[in-house]
Structures are given as structure tokens and as C-alpha cells.
Scaffold this motif. Structure first.
Motif, PDB file in Angstrom:
ATOM      1  N   GLY A 631      19.874  -2.773  18.470  1.00 39.21           N
ATOM      2  CA  GLY A 631      20.669  -3.235  19.592  1.00 39.21           C
ATOM      3  C   GLY A 631      22.090  -3.508  19.114  1.00 39.21           C
ATOM      4  O   GLY A 631      22.355  -3.615  17.916  1.00 39.21           O
ATOM      5  N   GLU A 632      23.003  -3.637  20.049  1.00 41.40           N
ATOM      6  CA  GLU A 632      24.417  -3.772  19.684  1.00 41.40           C
ATOM      7  C   GLU A 632      24.688  -4.996  18.822  1.00 41.40           C
ATOM      8  O   GLU A 632      25.509  -4.955  17.901  1.00 41.40           O
ATOM      9  N   ASP A 633      24.018  -6.104  19.106  1.00 44.70           N
ATOM     10  CA  ASP A 633      24.313  -7.354  18.395  1.00 44.70           C
ATOM     11  C   ASP A 633      23.271  -7.678  17.335  1.00 44.70           C
ATOM     12  O   ASP A 633      23.175  -8.827  16.886  1.00 44.70           O
ATOM     13  N   GLU A 634      22.484  -6.694  16.928  1.00 41.50           N
ATOM     14  CA  GLU A 634      21.410  -6.966  15.987  1.00 41.50           C
ATOM     15  C   GLU A 634      21.864  -6.688  14.551  1.00 41.50           C
ATOM     16  O   GLU A 634      22.923  -6.112  14.308  1.00 41.50           O
ATOM     17  N   CYS A 635      21.016  -7.118  13.639  1.00 37.93           N
ATOM     18  CA  CYS A 635      21.343  -7.004  12.216  1.00 37.93           C
ATOM     19  C   CYS A 635      20.190  -6.359  11.466  1.00 37.93           C
ATOM     20  O   CYS A 635      19.030  -6.420  11.892  1.00 37.93           O
ATOM     21  N   ILE A 636      20.546  -5.746  10.333  1.00 36.27           N
ATOM     22  CA  ILE A 636      19.553  -5.336   9.351  1.00 36.27           C
ATOM     23  C   ILE A 636      19.423  -6.492   8.351  1.00 36.27           C
ATOM     24  O   ILE A 636      20.388  -6.876   7.699  1.00 36.27           O
ATOM     25  N   THR A 637      18.223  -7.064   8.291  1.00 28.13           N
ATOM     26  CA  THR A 637      17.972  -8.179   7.379  1.00 28.13           C
ATOM     27  C   THR A 637      17.121  -7.682   6.225  1.00 28.13           C
ATOM     28  O   THR A 637      16.064  -7.087   6.441  1.00 28.13           O
ATOM     29  N   MET A 638      17.591  -7.896   5.004  1.00 30.84           N
ATOM     30  CA  MET A 638      16.944  -7.365   3.806  1.00 30.84           C
ATOM     31  C   MET A 638      16.550  -8.498   2.872  1.00 30.84           C
ATOM     32  O   MET A 638      17.196  -9.539   2.831  1.00 30.84           O
ATOM     33  N   VAL A 639      15.480  -8.263   2.116  1.00 31.13           N
ATOM     34  CA  VAL A 639      15.043  -9.209   1.108  1.00 31.13           C
ATOM     35  C   VAL A 639      14.778  -8.439  -0.187  1.00 31.13           C
ATOM     36  O   VAL A 639      14.279  -7.308  -0.158  1.00 31.13           O
ATOM     37  N   THR A 640      15.154  -9.042  -1.310  1.00 31.38           N
ATOM     38  CA  THR A 640      14.978  -8.371  -2.595  1.00 31.38           C
ATOM     39  C   THR A 640      13.808  -8.978  -3.362  1.00 31.38           C
ATOM     40  O   THR A 640      13.278 -10.039  -3.010  1.00 31.38           O
ATOM     41  N   ARG A 641      13.430  -8.292  -4.414  1.00 34.11           N
ATOM     42  CA  ARG A 641      12.298  -8.722  -5.240  1.00 34.11           C
ATOM     43  C   ARG A 641      12.530 -10.091  -5.852  1.00 34.11           C
ATOM     44  O   ARG A 641      11.603 -10.877  -6.030  1.00 34.11           O
ATOM     45  N   ASP A 642      13.804 -10.403  -6.128  1.00 34.80           N
ATOM     46  CA  ASP A 642      14.115 -11.702  -6.736  1.00 34.80           C
ATOM     47  C   ASP A 642      14.415 -12.788  -5.705  1.00 34.80           C
ATOM     48  O   ASP A 642      14.895 -13.875  -6.064  1.00 34.80           O
ATOM     49  N   GLY A 643      14.182 -12.515  -4.423  1.00 34.79           N
ATOM     50  CA  GLY A 643      14.284 -13.561  -3.411  1.00 34.79           C
ATOM     51  C   GLY A 643      15.615 -13.668  -2.714  1.00 34.79           C
ATOM     52  O   GLY A 643      15.859 -14.653  -1.998  1.00 34.79           O
ATOM     53  N   TYR A 644      16.525 -12.706  -2.872  1.00 39.89           N
ATOM     54  CA  TYR A 644      17.797 -12.747  -2.173  1.00 39.89           C
ATOM     55  C   TYR A 644      17.618 -12.155  -0.764  1.00 39.89           C
ATOM     56  O   TYR A 644      16.908 -11.158  -0.575  1.00 39.89           O
ATOM     57  N   VAL A 645      18.284 -12.792   0.194  1.00 36.27           N
ATOM     58  CA  VAL A 645      18.216 -12.358   1.593  1.00 36.27           C
ATOM     59  C   VAL A 645      19.639 -12.125   2.091  1.00 36.27           C
ATOM     60  O   VAL A 645      20.554 -12.915   1.786  1.00 36.27           O
ATOM     61  N   LYS A 646      19.838 -11.049   2.868  1.00 35.70           N
ATOM     62  CA  LYS A 646      21.163 -10.808   3.453  1.00 35.70           C
ATOM     63  C   LYS A 646      20.988 -10.151   4.815  1.00 35.70           C
ATOM     64  O   LYS A 646      19.981  -9.488   5.098  1.00 35.70           O
ATOM     65  N   ARG A 647      21.999 -10.414   5.662  1.00 29.76           N
ATOM     66  CA  ARG A 647      22.027  -9.801   7.001  1.00 29.76           C
ATOM     67  C   ARG A 647      23.317  -9.005   7.132  1.00 29.76           C
ATOM     68  O   ARG A 647      24.400  -9.487   6.811  1.00 29.76           O
ATOM     69  N   THR A 648      23.192  -7.785   7.669  1.00 27.76           N
ATOM     70  CA  THR A 648      24.347  -6.920   7.895  1.00 27.76           C
ATOM     71  C   THR A 648      24.226  -6.315   9.284  1.00 27.76           C
ATOM     72  O   THR A 648      23.147  -5.846   9.684  1.00 27.76           O
ATOM     73  N   CYS A 649      25.336  -6.323  10.038  1.00 32.82           N
ATOM     74  CA  CYS A 649      25.327  -5.811  11.414  1.00 32.82           C
ATOM     75  C   CYS A 649      24.936  -4.331  11.416  1.00 32.82           C
ATOM     76  O   CYS A 649      25.356  -3.555  10.545  1.00 32.82           O
ATOM     77  N   VAL A 650      24.133  -3.928  12.422  1.00 30.07           N
ATOM     78  CA  VAL A 650      23.648  -2.549  12.485  1.00 30.07           C
ATOM     79  C   VAL A 650      24.786  -1.549  12.656  1.00 30.07           C
ATOM     80  O   VAL A 650      24.635  -0.371  12.314  1.00 30.07           O
ATOM     81  N   THR A 651      25.932  -1.996  13.183  1.00 29.42           N
ATOM     82  CA  THR A 651      27.042  -1.067  13.380  1.00 29.42           C
ATOM     83  C   THR A 651      27.544  -0.491  12.059  1.00 29.42           C
ATOM     84  O   THR A 651      28.177   0.574  12.047  1.00 29.42           O
ATOM     85  N   GLU A 652      27.277  -1.194  10.949  1.00 26.86           N
ATOM     86  CA  GLU A 652      27.716  -0.696   9.655  1.00 26.86           C
ATOM     87  C   GLU A 652      26.819   0.419   9.127  1.00 26.86           C
ATOM     88  O   GLU A 652      27.073   0.984   8.062  1.00 26.86           O
TER      89      GLU A 652
END
Length: 835
Positions: A631-652
Motif C-alpha cells: 500500500g502507499e503508506d506501508e513499509c517493508i519491515t526486516m529482521v536480521t539474525r542478530d536481532g536488528y529490526v528496520k522499517r523502510t517505505c515500500v516506495t523505495e
């Protein structure tokens, strides 16, 4: 010439006009052309009919051959039309009558035929002496209110009779049934449309007169052909509606099935509009015989009264995609050239969709206005008569006395009209208080004299008063209609809704989103698939329905055969037409179409992913999301093996290169583990391999760019790593499914995981002892879902979620899948219950 004038003497003409022959030819040709244009070839924008159609319907109307009557011989209808209204050959009239009865030519047939009226195979109709017809119910809507002075009439060809110049047309027939014709120097080709959609668009135009063609297309999706089929691409539809011209690519409706011998067959069930079915089958057969189309073993036409069914059986081993593509290229697609040309005030004009509806509305406003005036005049006349009747009832005794003493009817009428003094008659009034001087109008007097004596009773008077009250209400209503444009339009809208409710139906023609020429994607059926990926990047897809659900605790069946030293790393579900964002353990993301992944058998190893994705050494796919979920205002949320979490807008992630782009920057030794599509309003649940979970608000993780590393989501114990992540919210009634490497698992309601602050140690989710092994993955599941679990060695099992018991946190779980020695569950995917 006098009798004595010699015969060889030339006498000059009385009047000779000298003209240039080219001027005379030009003017004569223009006159002929306009005669053909206005009198034969082009429909009127108001009722959508050419003169011959209008005359046939009017002749049937005059003959009383309506939908409620019996069928009449077509020869009788043709003869009546030709003798009274249409001075042309009987063949042209009969062809018109036949076409109006064909349900494969008109979207809403105007004639109800009985007998052989031709077929989609090009078979001619039976002779008119054998066929019968009557007016269809929907055609009567075109002629309704014809007797109420709603349209102008004109003399027929011999000035003996009157015929309507246009029909009242309660429905917008030009768009509903379309029209085609070739005039002199111009032609028209208007496609048919769906009644419900046209009515909705017309009402929208009434309510929003400044709307654009795009707004009308929210209601009218495109033409709707009586033979069904598909229209490929929307750009041509918009061009046709916005300019009056366009070229529509039409495609047959077909299905690919399995035949009795296990091979494939292509079954055609709907054809493009105006396609000759017999000729199409013949052309396909010719191409098969000449080798243009290879792989066909049998071709037969199984069509019947219930519809079209052309079956093309393929040889075993034939490539169905190739045959399908060849059929589309040469036989199953055609073009419909839209030319929305119609007569406006007897002048040919190419019209946009909006202009077409505007002209129809102008016509209907005039019709309803003239009908209201006619009804108002009749209502006033009736009210005038009722007023006279009421007065007659009040003075009944005096009227009876005066009438019986009058010398004749004329004298009685003269007395009632006040032209003769009743005192001149030798009558003694028994009731002096009753009026004896009358002043009835001529119409009232004539009506009173025709009244029966029983009409003067008190009961009859009550009925007259009730009728008079109703007439007064009708007069007030009609006067409001005539006085208010808004009320007039309201009447038109109500009548359109009535017509739609009576005759409206579902669309027959589908509109496909793809554009341009036939692509490989057009040839791939939409189906859900399981995509299997190994650590050494072998990839393949298999239909989901190839795996039947099994009971919990089973061993499953072979789903892949990885080579020695390789193991299955990921299995996920995707539709063949999905665009996928494929994330790798190294933080790269690639874009891939599911159908580009080769479809293979259960026992196949797969194809190297480097043929599809440009992977580096040691890079493997770890997470996949469908771009249709974005969706326009949604994000891709990722998690790594070492426990880091980040959110990036889908437009990117809109422009992903063929070589991939960076999704996340990782430290040495860290890897991307899982990805979710989120909207920033819910929570994230992160699970670890040693059975810990933490739930925290998603907005605790701010949005970052693609190159960012992220923030810590969970404080991992020594030797522990993240196994997976799910997104949830307070209203989520699903459960967290946890599956361990040894095949054990459990469901725990997500509501049992309380929210904590980010970067905490979390809570115990499942025990990871020697029996269970470490956590392989976590998924959010509903009770009606299925899961598909796969082991390192390629064993695969589909299991209903409701067979896995719901337990609390910090429990052992139950056997989900039995694994052999040395094998372990590597990945799990969810198949939603509705599929």
C-alpha cells in the motif's frame, strides 16, 4: 405548337438553365450521399435506430404484434412494413427483423423470434414464410408513450400515413445494442453495452453534468458483447470513449483442461463478437493440417443450445503454451474498430461517451416534458368533466326535470349550457332553492346528457369526489414536473432505475488488464504455487493443489530432491502472476515474476536461481513478499539474525534493478532472516531459535532508508539467533505457530504475548530441549489455514492448522511432522484457508 407548324422546325424550350456538369454531378452526389446517411445507414443518437429498424418496430406496434400477443408470420410483418412505411426490398426488411431477434447480434434483442433465425456459424435464417416473430418486451420500452404526443410524426413515403420521426426510447438503445452501417464516405461501428452500467452512468451524468469521461468509466467499464469473450487492455476503451474512435482487441474465453488420456485440451467457451464459429474451426483445422499449429490431435465443435464449446485436444507431450499462443495469434483474437458516429439533428457526428449520453438525456427531457403536458391537458379535461358531474349530482332533481321537459336533446343541452332560460319551459320546480340557471360547458353538458340515472346516487357522488381529488393531485404533480428541471430529471432517473431493475443483468464480457500484444504472461494460468529454494540456490515451483492435506505427525511425501550436500532452505506460497520481492541473506532484494520460476515435478531438483536472479557467491534467498500486498503508506519491515529490526517505505522498492538493490546494510556475520509488510500501527513479534519471543510496538522502530542497518529489536542470549518475525495488532485473532527443527510445534494466541519495550529479552515461547530442537520458524495462522512444512532433504507435508493444538507459552508442543534420522524441518509456509 400550332397545327400548321412544320414538324421539322425546332421550338426552343421555355426555360433552359446552363450549369457545369461537374457542379451538377457534385451536388447530385451530395444529395444522394445525405439521403443514404440520414435515411438508411446511420442511427439516430436519440433512439439508436436506423429508419428501417424504427419502421419495423412501429409496424409491429400498429399491427398489435406486441410481447403479449401471439407470434405472427414474418412475411406478414415484412409486408406491412414495406407497404406502409419502408419503400425498399423485402430482403432488407427481413434481414433487419432477423438481426433484431438474434441474441448473438444484439445485447438486448428487440424481437422475439420463433423458428430458424440463423446461427453463430453463419447459417442463414429460414425464409420469412416459415418464421414467426413478435415484439420483445424490452422493445416496448422504446415505444412507450408514443401516443402521448412525445415525439414528432412525419408523413410516410406516399403521404398516406404518419410515422414517428424518432421513438420515445425509455432506455439508451444506441449504447445498449450498438449499431453498424456503411454510408457514403463514412461508416459507423458502435459496440453494445451493459444496461446496468449505462443506466448508472446516465444517472451519474444527471447528478454531475460537469463530469469527465473518466468519471463515466467508473460506471461503464467497457463494451459488453452478447457473445461474451474478453477485451484486452483499457487504453483502447478510453480512447473510444474520449474521442469516439478506438480499436478494441477482443479475445475468446477458453480454459485448459486435462482430457481422458491425461493430455491437455483447450476448450473455447466464448467467442469474440461477430466471429463466425464454423469458419474459425475450419481455419484452425487448415492450420493444423498445414503444420502451422503443431501438437493438436483432435478438433471438434461440441456447441449446443446452451452455448459455445469448441474442444482442441493436444497430443501427449505437446507444449500447451505454444499451441495456445499460436491460437491467440491467428484465431482467438480479433479487432473491433469503434466509430461512434450517429445522427444529431439529422447531421452525422462522431460522439464521445459523454456527448452520446447528453444527447440521449436531451431527448428524454423533451419526451418527458411533452408527455407531462399531454397528461396535464387530459387531467385538466377530466377534472373539468368531474366538476360538472359533481354539480349535476347536487342539482340532480332540477336537471332531471329540465331534461325531461325539453323538446329534444339539443334543447336540453342548450339549457344546461345556459343558452336557453329554463323559465321558458313549462316546468314547475319542486325545489325552489335548487339552482335552475345552469352554465355548464359544452363538454360538461354533453357528458351529463350521456350519464345514466344511476350515476346520480350519493354513493356515485362519493366515488366522483375521490376521483376528483386524485386528479387534482396528479395535476399538481405534473405542474411541478413542468415547472422544475430538477423534478423532471428525477422522473427520468426513476424511470431509468425501473428499466434497469426489469432488464438489467450481469456483464458478459470481461476486461483484461494487460495491454499490447499477447505476452507469455497471457498464456500462464493464475494458480497458487509452492516455490522451493535450496541452499545452493536451486529453485522450482509446484501447484499447491498437488499436495493434499495430511494428518498431523505424518512424514509427508517427496517435494524436492536436492543433490548431495545441498538442503532445502525456503518454501513459500505465491500466485503465478505475482510480482515478488526476493530478499537475500546478504540484504539484497531482487524482483521476480512467479511464472518465470520453472514449474517442475515433486521429484525434480529445480533450476539454478542464477538463471533468474544475479546472486553472488554465498548469497541465498531467505524471504519473499508479494508486491501486490504493498500500500502507499506501508513499509517493508526486516529482521536480521542478530536481532536488528528496520522499517523502510515500500516506495523505495519501486525501481528494482535486474542486478538487485540494497535492502539493508548488515554487519559482518549478520544475515537477513525475515520480512513483513506493515503499516506502522501494529506490533511486531520476534522469535528466536532458542524459543524466546518479544512483542513490541512497530512505531518504536522509526522509518529508515535502504542503506540503514536498523535498531536492536531483541536482546539475544549468548549463542541465540532470530528465527523469524510476524506482524500483528490488538484485533488480531490469529495464533503464533512455532515449529522446531525436529518437527514439533504448537499454536499460542497472539493475544497471550504481552507488549514490551523494544530490545528486551522477551518471554519463553517454546521449550527447545533435545526432543524439540531449536525453532525453525514462526508464522501467524488462523484455524482454517493449512501449513506446508518441508525438511532439509525435500520431504513435504501439508497439514490443517486446526490439527495442531492451541497451547500456552512455555510448553513443549506436539508432533507436527515426523522427520527421519538426520533430517529436520527447515521451512514452513501458510496456505490461507479460503484457498
Amino acid at each position: 405548337m400550332s397545327s400548321d407548324t412544320p414538324e421539322d422546325v425546332e421550338v426552343p424550350a421555355a426555360n433552359v438553365e446552363r450549369v457545369r456538369i461537374e457542379d451538377e454531378m457534385e451536388q447530385s452526389y451530395i444529395d444522394y450521399a445525405m439521403s443514404v446517411i440520414a435515411g438508411r445507414a446511420l442511427p439516430d443518437v436519440r433512439d439508436g435506430l436506423k429508419p428501417v429498424h424504427r419502421r419495423v418496430l412501429y409496424a409491429m406496434h400498429e399491427m398489435g404484434v406486441t410481447s403479449g400477443s401471439g407470434h405472427r408470420k414474418c412475411s406478414s410483418i415484412v409486408g406491412e412494413t414495406m407497404g406502409d412505411y419502408h419503400p425498399h426490398g423485402d430482403k432488407a426488411i427481413y434481414d433487419t427483423l432477423v438481426r433484431m431477434a438474434q441474441d448473438f447480434s444484439l445485447r438486448y434483442p428487440l424481437v422475439d423470434g420463433q423458428g430458424n433465425f440463423g446461427s453463430m456459424d453463419g447459417d442463414p435464417p429460414a425464409a420469412m414464410r416459415y418464421t414467426e416473430a413478435r415484439m420483445a418486451t424490452v422493445a416496448e420500452e422504446l415505444l412507450e408513450d408514443l401516443e402521448k404526443d412525445t415525439v414528432d410524426f412525419q408523413s410516410n413515403y406516399d403521404d398516406r400515413l404518419q410515422e414517428p420521426a424518432v421513438l420515445p426510447a425509455k432506455l439508451p438503445n444506441l449504447l445498449l445494442n450498438g449499431s453498424s452501417g456503411i454510408a457514403v464516405g463514412m461508416s459507423t461501428n458502435i459496440p453494445p453495452h451493459n444496461l446496468n452500467e449505462v443506466v448508472d452512468a446516465t444517472i451519474h451524468l444527471i447528478d454531475n453534468p460537469d463530469c469527465e469521461v473518466e468519471d463515466l468509466m467508473d460506471h461503464i467499464k467497457g463494451p459488453d458483447f452478447p457473445t461474451g469473450g474478453n477485451i484486452v487492455g483499457k487504453d483502447a476503451i478510453y480512447s473510444a470513449y474520449a474521442t469516439g474512435r478506438g480499436r478494441l482487441r477482443m479475445r475468446a474465453e477458453y480454459d485448459i483442461q486435462r482430457n481422458e488420456t491425461g493430455g491437455d485440451r483447450i476448450v473455447i467457451t466464448e467467442l469474440p463478437y461477430q466471429e463466425n464459429k464454423a469458419r474459425m474451426v475450419e481455419r484452425i483445422a487448415d492450420d493444423v493440417n498445414e503444420g502451422v499449429i503443431e501438437g493438436v490431435s483432435d478438433l471438434r465443435d461440441e456447441s449446443d443450445r446452451d452455448g459455445v464449446r469448441v474442444v482442441i485436444d493436444l497430443k501427449r507431450g505437446a507444449n500447451v503454451d505454444v499451441v495456445e499462443n499460436q491460437l491467440l495469434d491467428h484465431h482467438l483474437e480479433s479487432t473491433f474498430g469503434v466509430i461512434n458516429l450517429a445522427l444529431v439533428d439529422d447531421q452525422p457526428q462522431v460522439l464521445t461517451l459523454k456527448e452520446t449520453l447528453e444527447h440521449y438525456l436531451d431527448h428524454r427531457k423533451e419526451v418527458v416534458r411533452r408527455r407531462a403536458r399531454h397528461d396535464l391537458d387530459e387531467a385538466k379535461d377530466r377534472a373539468h368533466i368531474l366538476e360538472g358531474r359533481l354539480e349535476a349530482v347536487d342539482t340532480a332533481e332540477a336537471i332531471v326535470n329540465l331534461v325531461t321537459e325539453s323538446a329534444d336533446r339539443d334543447e336540453a343541452q342548450a339549457v344546461l349550457e345556459g343558452e336557453v332560460d329554463p323559465t321558458t319551459l313549462d316546468v314547475e320546480l319542486e325545489y325552489p332553492d335548487v339552482q335552475s340557471d345552469f352554465a355548464f360547458s359544452k363538454e360538461q353538458a354533453e357528458h351529463i346528457l350521456r350519464m345514466q340515472i344511476g350515476s346520480l346516487t350519493s354513493m356515485e357522488a362519493g366515488e366522483i369526489e375521490a376521483e376528483y381529488a386524485e386528479i387534482q393531485e396528479e395535476i399538481e404533480y405534473l405542474e411541478r414536473v413542468l415547472a422544475s428541471e430538477e423534478k423532471l430529471l428525477s422522473v427520468i432517473k426513476d424511470e431509468l432505475r425501473e428499466v434497469a431493475e426489469e432488464y438489467g443483468d450481469e456483464r458478459k464480457t470481461s476486461i483484461l488488464e494487460d495491454e499490447g500484444q499477447v505476452t507469455h504472461e497471457d498464456l500462464i494460468p493464475e494458480e497458487d504455487s509452492l516455490v522451493v529454494i535450496t541452499e545452493q540456490d536451486y529453485i522450482k515451483r509446484m501447484p499447491v493443489d498437488a499436495f493434499d492435506p495430511q494428518g498431523r505427525g505424518g512424514k509427508g511425501i517427496i517435494g524436492a530432491d536436492p543433490k548431495e550436500g545441498d538442503r532445502v532452505s525456503k518454501v513459500f506460497r505465491a500466485n503465478t502472476h505475482d510480482y515478488l520481492c526476493c530478499f537475500t541473506n546478504q540484504g539484497q532484494v531482487y524482483r521476480l515474476k512467479t511464472y518465470e520460476i520453472p514449474e517442475m515435478s515433486r521429484t525434480a531438483r529445480g533450476k539454478s536461481a542464477v538463471n533468474l536472479i544475479d546472486l553472488d557467491d554465498g548469497e541465498e534467498l531467505t524471504a519473499v513478499v508479494c508486491t501486490d500486498d504493498f500500500g502507499e503508506d506501508e513499509c517493508i519491515t526486516m529482521v536480521t539474525r542478530d536481532g536488528y529490526v528496520k522499517r523502510t517505505c515500500v516506495t523505495e522498492f519501486e525501481n528494482i534493478l535486474s542486478t538487485g538493490i540494497i535492502a539493508a546494510s548488515l554487519e559482518d556475520g549478520d544475515e537477513l532472516v525475515d520480512v513483513e509488510v506493515t503499516d506502522g500501527t501494529g506490533d511486531l513479534v520476534v522469535a528466536t531459535e532458542q524459543g524466546m519471543t518479544i512483542r513490541f510496538a512497530e512505531d518504536e522502530v522509526r522509518q529508515m532508508g535502504r542503506n540503514a542497518r536498523g535498531v536492536r529489536g531483541i536482546d539475544l542470549q549468548d549463542g541465540d539467533h532470530v528465527a523469524g518475525m510476524v506482524a500483528t495488532d490488538d484485533a488480531d485473532e490469529r495464533a503464533l505457530l512455532t515449529v522446531t527443527h525436529n518437527g514439533y510445534g504448537k499454536r499460542t494466541l497472539l493475544s497471550e504475548y504481552r507488549r514490551q519495550s523494544r530490545y528486551g529479552k522477551g518471554l519463553v515461547d517454546i521449550k527447545t530441549d533435545e526432543r524439540n530442537g531449536q525453532v525453525a520458524t514462526v508464522k501467524a495462522v488462523a484455524a482454517e489455514d493449512d501449513i506446508v512444512a518441508m525438511t532439509d532433504r525435500g520431504q513435504i507435508m501439508r497439514c490443517p492448522v486446526d490439527e495442531i493444538s492451541t497451547q500456552g507459552r512455555n510448553t513443549m508442543g506436539v508432533t507436527v511432522m515426523t522427520t527421519e534420522n538426520g533430517d529436520q524441518v527447515s521451512t514452513v509456509t501458510v496456505v490461507p484457508g479460503e484457498e
